[in-house]
Design an enzyme around this catalytic site. Structure first.
Site, PDB file in Angstrom:
ATOM      1  N   TYR A 172       3.003 -44.492 -23.711  1.00 52.22           N
ATOM      2  CA  TYR A 172       1.836 -43.644 -23.987  1.00 52.22           C
ATOM      3  C   TYR A 172       1.189 -43.214 -22.678  1.00 52.22           C
ATOM      4  O   TYR A 172       0.838 -44.037 -21.830  1.00 52.22           O
ATOM      5  CB  TYR A 172       0.839 -44.408 -24.844  1.00 52.22           C
ATOM      6  CG  TYR A 172      -0.181 -43.523 -25.539  1.00 52.22           C
ATOM      7  CD1 TYR A 172       0.054 -43.045 -26.822  1.00 52.22           C
ATOM      8  CD2 TYR A 172      -1.378 -43.194 -24.920  1.00 52.22           C
ATOM      9  CE1 TYR A 172      -0.880 -42.247 -27.477  1.00 52.22           C
ATOM     10  CE2 TYR A 172      -2.323 -42.396 -25.572  1.00 52.22           C
ATOM     11  CZ  TYR A 172      -2.061 -41.929 -26.853  1.00 52.22           C
ATOM     12  OH  TYR A 172      -2.988 -41.146 -27.501  1.00 52.22           O
ATOM     13  N   TYR A 175       0.177 -33.343 -26.456  1.00 52.33           N
ATOM     14  CA  TYR A 175      -0.654 -34.494 -26.800  1.00 52.33           C
ATOM     15  C   TYR A 175      -0.796 -34.539 -28.295  1.00 52.33           C
ATOM     16  O   TYR A 175      -1.608 -33.846 -28.887  1.00 52.33           O
ATOM     17  CB  TYR A 175      -2.021 -34.364 -26.118  1.00 52.33           C
ATOM     18  CG  TYR A 175      -2.986 -35.467 -26.481  1.00 52.33           C
ATOM     19  CD1 TYR A 175      -2.783 -36.771 -26.019  1.00 52.33           C
ATOM     20  CD2 TYR A 175      -4.098 -35.222 -27.278  1.00 52.33           C
ATOM     21  CE1 TYR A 175      -3.664 -37.790 -26.338  1.00 52.33           C
ATOM     22  CE2 TYR A 175      -4.988 -36.236 -27.610  1.00 52.33           C
ATOM     23  CZ  TYR A 175      -4.764 -37.513 -27.144  1.00 52.33           C
ATOM     24  OH  TYR A 175      -5.637 -38.517 -27.469  1.00 52.33           O
TER      25      TYR A 175
END
Lengths: 443, 398
Positions: B297, B351
């Site tokens: 991440y 994103y």
């Protein structure tokens, strides 16, 4: 361009003024009791009068204006009368600058002459529209008890005093939230039942953390239970205010509306000496100079009418330890009477109400005395005050707590200049510069 | 999943379908429509129909409720619907929830989804201005008045201490950004397709919140991503090679907060990801050496370095050295590298709150990634960092 009021500048405010009483031990003792000043220099055989008490010797007292102790000139009376007639009926002292040339000792008689130094144009202030009147007083003294004559009087002090004669504002403007065209306000803290005690502490000039009653683990942010042991029992403690920067950032983009004016700003994670951390801002240092490990000291900053935040400033050896003084009715009244100030707003609630004040409030002579006490508490009895300049901000009312903080801002041989702030939950009450000469213990 | 022993979920469920909308800066349609399109795309990919679905899982932050997605997507009765909290930390946990449901027979086909107009409507990057007086709001209330209001600023406060503790400069973050953009450059689905960057570009990019530069920060994206989870058995009969859920874990650390865990330990790691790592390794029986590629991440670069450390790819404080010199890139030829975020990550591709990274892991296991790691058998995927989080080890099925 001067108007009829300003034309009073240069005229005498008092001529041939003569203190009612000799400098004397009982008045000194009453004054020290009221201020809570235990400085050894103000007692005993070598006793001197507290320098900050200066004005007490020349006050008219309960006899009042026109009474036996009033050295006021006719011109000054005319000026004040004309201001009253123009609707500027209320009065508040705003500034007091005193320079102390020689200590006063019991047995001395104080003589004084005063001049109207200036009268300002009409100004809009937070209190209302009014004019500032500044007087400058030269004080002399001779040792009457030892048989000296008035002609032998030597200069002991000068005193510049500024009052605001004003027309009280109708009603205080309510605080309005940020909207277009107004200054953007900072995001508000989030206050709830679990953390209200922290913000109560901020209102009283303290940064409070929790300590677990069962395992003694300190805790911040506030929570209703202890992560170390699960206990729900805790007590609140006030942080000493000493800490170091544990981490920090410099925010460049986006700049929230309330921060846009100041440009990039630092936000720091401060580790307090008690072992807890808090996010805050570092004031008094460019953002680019904030560093991990920087020693800092707690301060409080008022950002708008509803937001005062704990903040930090770089700590140095020049910081004076803070002094907290609860503002009680007794302090306000005792300070006013000990300084022979019988203005009703300092002792009579109903008359204070009638003049638009929510309660009685501290007189400037007491504020001045507390500033003097704060610095001499730190400097010790061997130090000698040579000057105090005080500017008053928000009034100090019963129930407030005054927190004095100070820092040495100049050193020159034995001479020191100390910047002092006395703050209540409402903001800065007194902003002062104090000059002193250190004693032998203060090399 | 357990903090203390291996669980029995491993291998019993699989990701059988992936589907996404285009990734854009302005989708021109509602978040609900994006969610429905992603769900349909994932079902098509799996070879399933809306009427096959009996479970839906999303994020608490998602604005499209399970029932509304079902309504608009032609999905009927649901026996399982669930949401996971803590922003991007939910990503891998949605798959864990789905796996739990199908492994226990509570549902047969569960779709996990996340869709938002995060760029054109609700930008996280503009920062908070107020919060309700709940306990969650109060946690933010300690920082907001001081102007610490954006995700970048919260991460930067950790990053500054991390860099300080290990004597590093902000330049060490650059290889993470360069690797993401290197991979995005060859991924047509990536916003930064054909736009790689250099270390010098990183160093020249402007400060957002020191020590983070613009190129340390992820994009803001409009789009939707969905994943179809079913039993391993059923997945074997579907269109694609299943991505077996070898291990799935959530993790929260002691004294955990959501993005503002400033008050615990030394701020040099991600304890919640350590909780995830211990479980994933224990249940999968794998070690870092068994991982062919990782999707870590990457809303902000510093936390990628810390994740490399938390998972044991390197020791504490060694993340910068591990990432330096191109070791996170697919073209690294030395033996001591790890291809990370081969889709371009959230800096390079999009994103999507971590959900697009799970899809990339599935493509790697199918052998269909645009930046394919040869014969990838095991892929590590992580969810949002700095918050209570989750992770997956996915393995090639059949």
């Amino acid at each position: 361009m001067t108007d009829t009021f300003q034309a009073y500048a240069g005229r005498p405010a008092a001529v041939g003024g003569r203190a009612l009483d000799l400098v004397n031990a009982p008045m000194i003792r009453h004054w020290c009791e009221a201020m809570g000043d235990a400085n050894a220099a103000y007692t005993g055989p070598a006793q001197v009068a507290p320098p900050a008490m200066l004005q007490s010797w020349t006050m008219a007292g309960l006899g009042g204006v026109g009474g036996v102790g009033d050295g006021r000139s006719a011109e000054y009376g005319d000026l004040l009368g004309a201001l009253d007639a123009a609707g500027f009926t209320s009065v508040v002292a705003t500034d007091c600058e005193q320079e102390y040339l020689r200590p006063l000792r019991p047995g001395q008689r104080v003589l004084y002459d005063s001049e109207i130094e200036s009268v300002s144009a009409e100004k809009s202030t937070a209190l209302g529209v009014g004019r500032f009147v500044t007087t400058r007083t030269d004080l002399r003294a001779y040792d009457e008890a030892a048989g000296e004559k008035a002609e032998e009087a030597v200069p002991v002090a000068t005193h510049r005093f500024r009052i605001l004669k004003f027309r009280p504002a109708e009603a205080p403007a309510p605080v309005r939230p940020s909207s277009e065209g107004e200054r953007a306000l900072r995001p508000r803290p989030v206050v709830n039942r679990d953390n209200a005690g922290f913000w109560d502490g901020v209102a009283e000039g303290e940064l409070r953390f929790q300590r677990c009653t069962d395992c003694a683990t300190p805790r911040l942010p506030w929570l209703p239970g202890c992560n170390a042991c699960g206990s729900a029992a805790w007590t609140a403690e006030a942080a000493s205010g000493a800490g170091t920067v544990y981490s920090y950032v410099v925010v460049h983009h986006p700049l929230p509306a309330a921060f846009r004016e100041q440009g990039p700003y630092a936000v720091a994670l401060v580790e307090l000496e008690e072992g807890v951390r808090t996010v805050s801002n570092i004031l008094g240092l460019p953002a680019a100079e904030v560093r991990i490990g920087l020693p800092v000291r707690l301060d409080f900053q008022c950002y708008d009418e509803e937001l005062t935040l704990p903040v930090f400033r770089p700590a140095t050896a020049d910081d004076l330890p803070p002094l907290r003084v609860p503002v009680t009715r007794t302090l306000i009244v005792a300070g006013a009477i000990a300084s022979r100030d019988y203005q009703d707003v300092h002792h009579d609630v109903e008359l204070a109400h009638a003049k638009g004040a929510p309660d009685i409030f501290m007189n400037i002579l007491t504020s001045n005395g507390l500033v003097g006490r704060y610095v001499t508490d730190w400097a010790g009895p061997g130090a000698r005050l040579t000057g105090i300049s005080v500017r008053l901000g928000v009034p100090a009312y019963p129930g407030d707590e005054l927190t004095f903080t100070g820092r040495v801002v100049e050193r020159d041989g034995p001479r020191r200049t100390v910047a002092v702030t006395g703050r209540t939950r409402r903001g800065a009450h007194a902003t002062a510069t104090v000059r002193l000469t250190t004693g032998e213990a203060q090399s | 999943m357990s903090l203390h022993r291996a669980d029995t979920l491993g291998g019993r469920a699989a990701i059988a379908g992936i589907g996404a909308t285009e990734f854009s800066k302005d989708s021109g349609r509602s978040e609900l429509k994006l969610a429905v399109e992603a769900v349909h795309a994932a079902l098509d990919d799996a070879g399933l129909r809306p009427q096959d679905v009996d479970g839906l899982v999303t994020f608490t932050m998602d604005t499209s409720p399970e029932i509304t997605v079902a309504q608009a997507a032609g999905i009927g009765e649901l026996s399982f619907f669930s949401r996971v909290h803590y922003g991007g930390g939910a990503a891998c946990a949605t798959v864990q929830q789905a796996a739990l449901a199908v492994a226990t027979g509570i549902a047969e086909v569960v779709v996990c989804y996340r869709a938002f107009n995060e760029r054109s409507q609700h930008r996280f990057g503009v920062g908070l201005t107020s919060r309700q007086a709940s306990s969650e709001g109060a946690a933010m209330g300690w920082t907001m008045p001081y102007g610490l209001v954006t995700p970048a600023s919260w991460v930067a406060l950790h990053a500054q201490r991390y860099l300080h503790s290990y004597g590093l400069s902000p330049d060490v973050l650059a290889p993470v950004a360069v690797a993401d953009r290197f991979h995005a450059a060859t991924n047509p689905a990536a916003y930064f397709y054909r736009r790689p960057i250099t270390l010098a570009d990183h160093a020249a990019s402007r400060w957002i919140v020191e020590p983070l530069r613009l190129l340390d920060c992820c994009q803001e994206t409009d789009g939707g991503q969905a994943l179809v989870v079913t039993t391993s058995e059923r997945a074997r009969d579907l269109r694609h090679t299943p991505a077996l859920i070898t291990a799935a874990a959530q993790g929260a650390g002691r004294n955990q907060e959501a993005m503002t865990s400033f008050y615990r330990d030394g701020l040099t790691g991600l304890p919640e990801m350590g909780v995830v790592a211990r479980q994933l390794w224990r249940t999968s029986g794998l070690t870092p050496a068994d991982i062919d590629t990782a999707v870590l991440y990457d809303h902000f670069t510093p936390f990628v370095l810390m994740q490399l450390e938390e998972f044991g790819f390197c020791g504490p404080g060694e993340g910068a050295a591990f990432a330096a010199g191109g070791r996170l890139q697919l073209d690294w030829s030395g033996g001591d590298g790890l291809p990370v975020n081969t889709h371009g990550g959230q800096l390079g591709e999009a994103y999507l709150h971590g959900m697009n990274g799970i899809a990339e892991a599935v493509r790697q296991l199918r052998g269909s990634a645009v930046n394919q790691v040869p014969a990838a058998q095991h892929v590590l995927v992580t969810a949002g960092t700095g918050v209570p989080t989750s992770g997956l080890v996915l393995s090639r099925g059949r």
